[in-house]
Design a protein around this motif. Structure first.
Motif, PDB file in Angstrom:
ATOM      1  N   TYR A   7     -47.257 -24.347  -2.535  1.00 38.35           N
ATOM      2  CA  TYR A   7     -46.965 -23.111  -1.810  1.00 38.35           C
ATOM      3  C   TYR A   7     -45.814 -23.327  -0.824  1.00 38.35           C
ATOM      4  CZ  TYR A   7     -47.836 -19.248   1.477  1.00 38.35           C
ATOM      5  OH  TYR A   7     -47.718 -18.158   2.304  1.00 38.35           O
ATOM      6  N   MET A   8     -45.873 -24.431  -0.078  1.00 41.01           N
ATOM      7  CA  MET A   8     -44.833 -24.692   0.925  1.00 41.01           C
ATOM      8  C   MET A   8     -43.493 -25.048   0.279  1.00 41.01           C
ATOM      9  SD  MET A   8     -46.980 -26.482   3.976  1.00 41.01           S
ATOM     10  CE  MET A   8     -45.695 -26.219   5.201  1.00 41.01           C
ATOM     11  N   ARG A   9     -43.517 -25.665  -0.891  1.00 35.63           N
ATOM     12  CA  ARG A   9     -42.259 -25.923  -1.606  1.00 35.63           C
ATOM     13  C   ARG A   9     -41.654 -24.617  -2.113  1.00 35.63           C
ATOM     14  NH1 ARG A   9     -44.769 -30.858  -2.940  1.00 35.63           N
ATOM     15  NH2 ARG A   9     -45.893 -30.012  -4.724  1.00 35.63           N
ATOM     16  N   THR A  10     -42.507 -23.712  -2.579  1.00 31.96           N
ATOM     17  CA  THR A  10     -42.033 -22.424  -3.084  1.00 31.96           C
ATOM     18  C   THR A  10     -41.535 -21.532  -1.950  1.00 31.96           C
ATOM     19  OG1 THR A  10     -43.615 -22.580  -4.894  1.00 31.96           O
ATOM     20  CG2 THR A  10     -42.678 -20.404  -4.468  1.00 31.96           C
ATOM     21  N   TYR A  11     -42.192 -21.593  -0.802  1.00 37.77           N
ATOM     22  CA  TYR A  11     -41.850 -20.769   0.367  1.00 37.77           C
ATOM     23  C   TYR A  11     -41.594 -21.693   1.563  1.00 37.77           C
ATOM     24  CZ  TYR A  11     -43.979 -17.315  -2.681  1.00 37.77           C
ATOM     25  OH  TYR A  11     -44.294 -16.524  -3.755  1.00 37.77           O
ATOM     26  N   ARG A  13     -39.997 -21.589   4.257  1.00 34.98           N
ATOM     27  CA  ARG A  13     -39.918 -21.076   5.624  1.00 34.98           C
ATOM     28  C   ARG A  13     -41.291 -20.680   6.181  1.00 34.98           C
ATOM     29  NH1 ARG A  13     -34.877 -17.111   5.433  1.00 34.98           N
ATOM     30  NH2 ARG A  13     -36.217 -16.116   6.943  1.00 34.98           N
ATOM     31  N   VAL A  14     -42.292 -20.744   5.339  1.00 32.21           N
ATOM     32  CA  VAL A  14     -43.651 -20.417   5.783  1.00 32.21           C
ATOM     33  C   VAL A  14     -44.250 -21.625   6.494  1.00 32.21           C
ATOM     34  CG1 VAL A  14     -46.001 -19.885   5.002  1.00 32.21           C
ATOM     35  CG2 VAL A  14     -44.054 -18.711   3.986  1.00 32.21           C
ATOM     36  N   LYS A 173     -47.260 -13.251   2.603  1.00 36.10           N
ATOM     37  CA  LYS A 173     -47.585 -14.684   2.591  1.00 36.10           C
ATOM     38  C   LYS A 173     -49.030 -14.921   2.176  1.00 36.10           C
ATOM     39  CE  LYS A 173     -48.705 -15.010   7.484  1.00 36.10           C
ATOM     40  NZ  LYS A 173     -48.390 -15.584   8.757  1.00 36.10           N
ATOM     41  N   ALA A 176     -49.325 -14.131  -1.636  1.00 42.74           N
ATOM     42  CA  ALA A 176     -48.722 -15.187  -2.453  1.00 42.74           C
ATOM     43  C   ALA A 176     -49.621 -16.420  -2.500  1.00 42.74           C
ATOM     44  CB  ALA A 176     -47.341 -15.549  -1.904  1.00 42.74           C
TER      45      ALA A 176
END
Length: 190
Positions: A7-11, A13-14, A173, A176
């Motif tokens: 998830y953090m690799r895909t987004y 800035r989250v 967020k 997703a």
């Protein structure tokens, strides 16, 4: 963690603030967007999505089984060294499905611990049989350090849900992450 990492690799800035607890916390009071809860859900104002179910299993090291044999029935656990988790609500009581009904079986042994990581290590070193959710020992089973027994007597799997306060799922967020989590875990017995 693998789902959070993806998830953090895909987004990128989250930001993620992971909080781990065995308690049922108030999501609004703690300002949490989403929680994963294991167990039957109490009535609440939370939205929920079932992700899967958690299997509880009995396991031991091959060396333990060579020396002490394998139990064929849960009642035979009385003749085995069982590694007891001391912080459970009923320490030394493992649940099974016997003759179609849930039934607790009293177990005991010479090694007890309050931490599951030490229970897994003790089982790997042949000190006795352990009892826990499968997902926590699956890697040890897959690599042959532990083996499962009494699988035909496993209790009914415990449901796993993602829960969130009403209205939070409209957040991009949260939506997703929930979609990614559901795609990875949905309807699997862990």
């Amino acid at each position: 963690m693998p789902v959070i990492a993806d998830y953090m690799r895909t987004y990128p800035r989250v930001e993620v603030d992971l909080q781990l607890s065995d308690e049922f916390v108030d999501l609004d009071a703690e300002r949490l967007d989403l929680a994963v809860r294991i167990g039957n859900l109490p009535d609440s104002n939370l939205r929920a999505k079932r992700l899967g179910a958690l299997r509880r299993v009995v396991f031991g090291a091959p060396a333990y089984f060579q020396q002490h044999g394998r139990p064929a029935h849960p009642l035979e656990l009385r003749e085995h060294q069982c590694i007891v988790r001391t912080v459970d609500g009923r320490p030394g009581e493992w649940m099974f499905q016997i003759e179609g009904k849930p039934r607790p079986v009293k177990v005991a042994g010479t090694f007890r611990s309050n931490l599951m990581i030490s229970i897994y290590a003790a089982a790997v070193h042949g000190l006795g049989l352990g009892y826990s959710p499968l997902w926590q020992v699956k890697h040890l089973v897959d690599d042959g350090r532990l083996e499962l027994v009494l699988t035909e007597f496993e209790p009914v799997p415990v449901p796993i849900h993602a829960v969130w306060p009403e209205g939070r799922s409209s957040s991009a967020k949260v939506r997703a992450f929930l979609d990614l989590l559901a795609s990875r875990l949905e309807l699997r017995d862990l």
